[in-house]
Design a protein around this motif. Sequence first.
Motif, PDB file in Angstrom:
ATOM      1  N   LYS A  48      43.938  48.779  43.412  1.00  0.00           N
ATOM      2  CA  LYS A  48      43.540  50.038  44.018  1.00  0.00           C
ATOM      3  C   LYS A  48      42.482  49.758  45.072  1.00  0.00           C
ATOM      4  N   THR A  50      40.820  52.280  46.917  1.00  0.00           N
ATOM      5  CA  THR A  50      39.809  53.322  47.056  1.00  0.00           C
ATOM      6  C   THR A  50      38.703  53.141  46.035  1.00  0.00           C
ATOM      7  N   THR A  51      37.513  53.654  46.375  1.00  0.00           N
ATOM      8  CA  THR A  51      36.375  53.519  45.478  1.00  0.00           C
ATOM      9  C   THR A  51      36.573  54.421  44.267  1.00  0.00           C
ATOM     10  N   MET A  52      36.317  53.890  43.081  1.00  0.00           N
ATOM     11  CA  MET A  52      36.522  54.654  41.860  1.00  0.00           C
ATOM     12  C   MET A  52      35.271  55.438  41.492  1.00  0.00           C
ATOM     13  N   GLY A  75      40.326  49.650  40.248  1.00  0.00           N
ATOM     14  CA  GLY A  75      40.217  50.953  39.602  1.00  0.00           C
ATOM     15  C   GLY A  75      39.998  50.839  38.108  1.00  0.00           C
ATOM     16  N   THR A  77      37.752  50.868  34.615  1.00  0.00           N
ATOM     17  CA  THR A  77      36.579  51.423  33.949  1.00  0.00           C
ATOM     18  C   THR A  77      36.143  50.469  32.843  1.00  0.00           C
TER      19      THR A  77
END
Length: 349
Positions: A48, A50-52, A75, A77
Motif C-alpha cells: 500500500k 498511501t499513508t495509514m 498498511g 497495524t
Amino acid sequence: MKPSQFAKGFQARPDTTSSEKRTALDRLNAIDTLVKNDAASPSKLTPKTTTMTAPADNDDANESPEYRAWRVTHGYTPGQVIELDLKAIKPSPFNPRHFYIKASIAELAVNLAKQGQQQAIHVIPDYGNPGTYFVSDGGRRVRALKEANKETVKAIVVDLPVGIQSYKLGYDLNVQRDSQTVFDNAVVWRRFLDEQHFQSQKELAEHLGLDESTVAVALSLSKLPESIMQEMVARPDRFGSNMAYQVGRYHAARGVEATLRLINKILSDDLSTRQVADIVKGRTGPQENSKPVGRQRYAQRVEIKLDGASVGELKSYGDDRIELRLRGLAREKRDEILRQLEAILLPAQ
C-alpha cells in the motif's frame, strides 16, 4: 582488550536492564493476547502506498524508522495477524535455538495438519531484501508447517533489530518455556566468538548478563560432535549442564564411540552425575561395560510436569516398588503434595 564493533553497537542501544527486558517480554505477551482475541482468519499482506491511520496504541513514537516505513508502505497495524508465504520466512542468524528434535517437529506437524495453526509466529522484516522475513519467535512452528506441506504461515511483524537484542529476547522467552538447552548455547555462543561479534568469553558473558563460569561450561561443550549433542538434546531431564560437562570430559579422553556407549549407559542405568564423574576419573575402568550389582531396571517411567515445566518423575519397579522424585517445587506446592501422600499412605489417627 577493546570491545568489539558488535558490542559497541549493542551499547548504543542497550537492553541489559531487567526492567527493559521485562518490558520487551510484556510487549510480546501483549501481542499474543491480541492474537487470541483476533478474528479467526488472518489478513493477507498487500502493499500500500498511501499513508495509514496511526495505530490505536499510539506507540509509533518508539518505532524504528525502518519499521515505521515498512508498515506505512504495507498498511500494517502493529499486532495485526497476517498470512505470509512460508518461502518468504528464513531463520535469523541470531536465533538462540540450534537444535530441534525431529520427533517433536513431526508430532507438531501432525497437530497442525489436523487443527491448523493456532498461534502466530513473530517475524522481523529483512529490510535489505524486501518481501522476506526473519523468524523472531516460532522457529519450531515454521519447521512443522513445512513438514506438514503447508504453504503459508500466520505471523505478526514486530519491530526488533536482528542482532543481540533479538537474540536476548528469544533467549529469555525460551528460558521461560524451558526449551533453551545448554547445547543450543554451546553452538551459538561459539559462533558469536568465532565470527568476532565478541572479542572474549568475558565480554560475551557481560553482554548476556550471565556468570562467566556459565558461559565457560557451555563453550567447553562446543567441542563435542553434533551427533553426540543430538543424543543428549532429546533428554533435557537427564542432561543438564553438569551431566553434559562430565560427558564432554569423557569424550575428550575416549572419543565418539565410547561416549555414545556412556550416554546409553546413563539412560539405561539412570546414572547420577556423581556416578558419571567417577567413570570419567576411572577413564579405562571396567565399569563402562558392566552394570552395578543389584541395580534394578524400572518397568515404567512417567515424567511429571507443573505448568508445562518438568519437575520430576515417577518410576515403577517389578510388582512391589515405586519411586517418586520431585525437585524445584515451591514450598506451598511441596507441602500440599506431602499432605496428599500422607492422607493416602498413613492410616487415619
